[in-house]
Design a protein around this motif. Structure first.
Motif, short mmCIF file in Angstrom:
data_model
loop_
_atom_site.label_atom_id
_atom_site.label_comp_id
_atom_site.label_asym_id
_atom_site.label_seq_id
_atom_site.Cartn_x
_atom_site.Cartn_y
_atom_site.Cartn_z
N GLN A 1 0.77 -1.02 -0.12
CA GLN A 1 0.12 -0.01 -0.04
C GLN A 1 0.88 1.26 -0.07
OE1 GLN A 1 -2.11 -0.01 3.56
NE2 GLN A 1 -0.46 0.58 5.05
N THR B 1 -3.63 -0.33 -2.55
CA THR B 1 -3.72 1.07 -3.27
C THR B 1 -2.96 1.35 -4.55
OG1 THR B 1 -1.91 1.76 -2.09
CG2 THR B 1 -3.72 2.00 -0.70
N VAL C 1 -4.13 3.19 5.29
CA VAL C 1 -5.08 3.05 4.48
C VAL C 1 -6.44 3.70 4.51
CG1 VAL C 1 -6.67 1.14 3.23
CG2 VAL C 1 -4.10 0.68 3.73
#
Length: 389
Positions: free
Chosen positions: A270, A303, A388
């Motif tokens: 991420q 992501t 996140v």
């Protein structure tokens, strides 16, 4: 004296799976740093690694100015020694296979040797704490398990350091060794290491590598077999966050008949410029009849802005095997999974944690130490909550 040994080759690409290639690309093996040219990033073994972030570990400019605090907690039946490089157990698993490992071998002052006596069955783990106190350091660790002994060893890396090291595992005939190596460094740390296991006759080796922290972590787990009947299980999980580079390069050399190996590594990524690299090389030589091997890598991209390079390499030189295979896949976090859970009343943040926790669950369970498993699950959830949305 340098020698040439096999290793793997790879392919480029962002968020992709590499194709199988020849695992016998020649690689130097030597204790002498001078036998290795300084890498420039175009070499097959170095093209994924941001060399400038190694802080001189690769080119000889990193002087040993820092310190490591190493503490060993061991139950009865275990011997802990600090030895110099003349000890015959050092280098018994094989020579360094890249310049950083050779630099580490030529630069350490004292090596730590943890020995479990033959036929000893430990009822609690050996715990090795490696804490970085800043600066550059070089290390060498040997874990030796005698014939028919059984042991679990936890190596826990924390703090801040620029560390190059070699770790050797000597598993005697009929012995069982499980090693859990945790990289939970501060965000500024750099860690490059070669881990090599020599598996004896009918012996069992299980490795669980867990990588969370560090600015750059580059690990090179290797397995060689000393006699028939050896088994090796290599598990790994990594959570690569914003700006981190985490690289795991595995090599299993099946040069002995009737041995087995199984590899399963999983990673989640991420954040912007998060980069994970997984290279899995397995070579089944002509003499290794009756080999049974499989390797797996799975990556979950949470992501945008994260990159994965995943390259499984499998070469077989004999048709007389039990089985051989590999698989690699990288995918984005599926909104359908999130929607499914949210439709059943679970909040979005909790649903995301459940999906990622389920992704890692089977590997975490391989550790077999409940308090350590709980710590790692908590770490995964903390990473999700911190970064996140």
């Amino acid at each position: 004296m340098a020698e040439t040994i096999p290793a793997g080759s790879t392919t480029d690409g962002a968020i992709q799976v590499g194709q199988p290639t020849d695992a016998r690309v020649g690689v130097i093996a030597s204790y002498d740093v001078a036998d290795f040219p300084v890498p420039h990033g175009r070499e097959e073994d170095w093209r994924f690694t941001p060399l400038e972030r190694l802080r001189g570990l690769h080119d000889g400019t990193a002087e040993a100015t820092g310190g490591l605090r190493v503490e060993v907690s061991a139950p009865e039946g275990v011997t802990v020694e600090a030895v110099d490089r003349t000890d015959p157990r050092l280098g018994k698993t094989g020579k360094p296979v890249d310049r950083v490992a050779a630099q580490a071998y030529s630069s350490f002052e004292k090596a730590s040797v943890v020995s479990v006596a033959k036929e000893t069955v430990l009822t609690e783990p050996v715990r090795i704490s490696v804490h970085g106190e800043g600066g550059t350091a070089y290390g060498h660790q040997v874990v030796e398990v005698g014939a028919f002994a059984e042991a679990v060893v936890v190596i826990d890396h924390t703090g801040d350091a620029t560390l190059a090291a070699n770790v050797e595992y000597l598993i005697g005939d009929g012995a069982k060794l499980t090693v859990v190596s945790i990289q939970d460094w501060d965000d500024t740390a750099v860690h490059a290491a070669q881990h090599t296991a020599l598996v004896g006759r009918d012996a069992t080796f299980k490795s669980v590598v867990v990588t969370f922290g560090g600015d750059l972590v580059r690990l090179h787990p290797r397995v060689v077999y000393g006699a028939p009947g050896g088994e090796a299980e290599l598990y790994g999980l990594y959570f690569t966050d914003n700006g981190q580079h985490q690289e795991h390069r595995l090599f299993i050399d099946h040069d002995t008949p009737h041995c087995r190996s199984n590899v399963a590594y999983k990673g989640a990524l991420q954040g912007k410029d998060a980069h994970a690299v997984w290279i899995g090389d397995v070579l089944i030589r002509a003499a290794a009849e009756g080999t049974d091997t499989y390797e797996l890598n799975r990556n979950l991209v949470l992501t945008d802005g994260a990159r994965v390079d995943s390259v499984p390499n499998l070469e077989i030189e004999t048709g007389e095997i039990v089985g051989a295979g590999h698989a690699s896949a990288t995918g984005r976090f599926e909104d359908e999974q999130l929607f499914y859970l949210m439709a059943r009343g679970i909040p979005a943040d909790e649903a995301r944690r459940l999906v990622v926790r389920g992704f890692f669950a089977e590997l975490v369970q391989q550790i077999g130490i409940p308090e350590l498993e709980e710590r790692l699950i908590a770490k995964i959830e903390a990473e999700l909550e911190a970064s996140v949305a």
